[in-house]
Design an enzyme around this catalytic site. Structure first.
Site, mmCIF file in Angstrom:
data_model
loop_
_atom_site.group_PDB
_atom_site.id
_atom_site.type_symbol
_atom_site.label_atom_id
_atom_site.label_comp_id
_atom_site.label_asym_id
_atom_site.label_seq_id
_atom_site.Cartn_x
_atom_site.Cartn_y
_atom_site.Cartn_z
ATOM 1 N N GLY A 155 29.022 45.115 37.212
ATOM 2 C CA GLY A 155 29.027 46.322 38.047
ATOM 3 C C GLY A 155 29.619 47.463 37.235
ATOM 4 C CB ILE A 157 35.119 47.501 36.665
ATOM 5 C CG1 ILE A 157 35.622 48.488 37.735
ATOM 6 C CG2 ILE A 157 36.273 47.110 35.741
ATOM 7 C CD1 ILE A 157 36.588 47.879 38.748
ATOM 8 N NE ARG A 177 26.448 39.025 44.123
ATOM 9 C CZ ARG A 177 27.094 39.765 45.005
ATOM 10 N NH1 ARG A 177 27.361 39.297 46.199
ATOM 11 N NH2 ARG A 177 27.486 41.004 44.710
ATOM 12 C CB ALA A 237 38.351 40.524 39.506
ATOM 13 N NE ARG A 238 41.710 42.305 45.433
ATOM 14 C CZ ARG A 238 41.765 43.500 44.843
ATOM 15 N NH1 ARG A 238 41.958 43.591 43.544
ATOM 16 N NH2 ARG A 238 41.643 44.597 45.566
ATOM 17 C CD GLU A 267 48.305 40.308 42.951
ATOM 18 O OE1 GLU A 267 47.312 39.768 42.446
ATOM 19 O OE2 GLU A 267 48.358 41.485 43.297
ATOM 20 C CG HIS A 285 47.209 44.041 41.255
ATOM 21 N ND1 HIS A 285 46.807 43.335 42.374
ATOM 22 C CD2 HIS A 285 46.169 44.881 40.955
ATOM 23 C CE1 HIS A 285 45.595 43.747 42.747
ATOM 24 N NE2 HIS A 285 45.189 44.687 41.900
ATOM 25 N N GLY A 287 45.922 47.257 37.252
ATOM 26 C CA GLY A 287 44.551 47.648 36.893
ATOM 27 C C GLY A 287 44.262 49.133 36.997
HETATM 28 C C1 GLV Z 1 42.943 47.182 43.023
HETATM 29 O O1 GLV Z 1 43.138 46.026 42.802
HETATM 30 C C2 GLV Z 1 41.821 47.673 43.779
HETATM 31 O O2 GLV Z 1 41.036 46.861 44.305
HETATM 32 O O3 GLV Z 1 41.687 48.901 43.885
#
Ligand code: GLV
Ligand code: GLV
Length: 320
Positions: A155, A157, A177, A237-238, A267, A285, A287
């Site tokens: 995507g 990012i 996908r 990401a997560r 987390e 975290h 990002g």
């Molecule tokens: C940060 O983790 C966001 O999803 O913006």
């Protein structure tokens, strides 16, 4: 005037947009607002701006009441929001994509550099006053040039990271996908692979997919076994996309060379074993954590809420 609740402290530029038109109740502490307090405050709200630490579920929506029109998440990831529950009630939801793309790609790239060049480990040597000396074979890392980056989820990012990698002389492949847009594929020269083929091929794998039921533990025991023992994992990401225990086991078994992590399965808890591993880089975290990007996220979320209150569509909806 509508009533807007902001459930966490956000840059004032976002609040200023809201207060210019409406009554705003904004949480002003850096601590997370206690759940009870939040459920009390959102009662009667027409719009709520939420942080990714807030669970937006039926309990939240019941507490707010039927007049609620929009939940504007100040984050790109929205696994904290029960989107079908919003849709069922006709509440609009929005997130903050695009504005944090470059910053998050920077974070992923920085983690990739830190872990492959052992910069976290190296910095700890100096801070711990361990004796050291330049040496031909001292703390050698893996060079990125000529290596292959695998992007999971090409995507915005993922593509921004791909551009950085390409500029550093890496080859880029991806799994997704669906086929990524032709211009992105052409720009990066990125070949699409199925996940297993990609795991066997790459020197670094970086995760840029959303966290969904279908991506829960996408990286687990089996996947780590497919990777080259010289390969690295990066996750901005997560957390729960990675089975953290399986990652620890794979690192201990030497099934991969290291990991750079900005997010964690439970987390803000971090698996104890990771703390002891020198081939792991850990960030709390961060990002999207620049002044510029957090300001842009706050103002985009504010515009999304204002649009809906004015009867218009948000710029970046997550509901149908
Ligand atoms: C940060 O983790 C966001 O999803 O913006
Ligand atoms: C953290 O573990 C780091 O390597 O900086």
């Amino acid at each position: 005037m509508a009533k807007i609740v902001v459930t966490g402290k956000i840059p004032h530029e976002g609040i200023d947009l809201l207060t210019a038109e409406h009554e705003v109740d904004a949480w002003d502490s850096l601590d997370q607002m206690p759940r009870d307090e939040m459920l009390r405050r959102i009662k009667g709200a027409d719009a709520v701006l939420t942080l990714l630490t807030e669970k937006v579920d039926d309990e939240f929506l019941d507490a707010a009441g039927e007049q609620l029109k929009v939940v504007a998440n100040v984050a790109v990831g929205y696994n904290n929001i029960d989107v079908p529950a919003l849709e069922k009630r006709g509440v609009v939801g929005s997130n903050t994509p695009k504005v944090l793309t470059e910053t998050t790609a920077d974070t992923a790239f920085a983690l990739m550099m830190m872990v492959t060049r052992r910069f976290g480990e190296a910095e700890r040597v100096i801070r711990s006053k361990t004796p050291w000396q330049w040496g031909m074979f001292y703390m050698l890392g893996m060079g990125l040039q000529g290596k292959t980056l695998g992007v999971v989820g090409l995507g915005q990012i993922g593509a921004a990271l791909g551009r950085r990698a390409k500029a550093f002389g890496m080859d880029v492949v991806y799994s997704d996908r669906s086929e990524a847009p032709a211009d992105v594929v052409a720009e990066l020269g990125a070949k699409r692979m199925d996940m297993d083929e990609m795991l066997r091929t790459v020197d670094v794998i970086s995760l840029h997919c959303p966290y969904l039921d279908s991506t829960h533990h996408l990286m687990s025991t089996e996947q780590f076994k497919l990777m080259k023992p010289t390969a690295y994992l990066v996750n901005t990401a997560r957390g729960p996309i990675v089975d953290e225990q399986a990652l620890v086991d794979a690192l201990k078994a030497g099934e991969l060379a290291g990991a750079g992590l900005d997010v964690f399965e439970k987390e803000p808890e971090v698996h104890e074993a990771l703390l002891t591993m020198d081939n792991v880089v850990l960030l709390p975290h961060l990002g999207s954590a620049t002044i510029e990007t957090r300001t842009a996220m706050a103002t985009l979320a504010a515009r999304n809420a204002l649009n809906v209150l004015a009867g218009k569509a948000p710029e970046t909806p997550i509901t149908k």
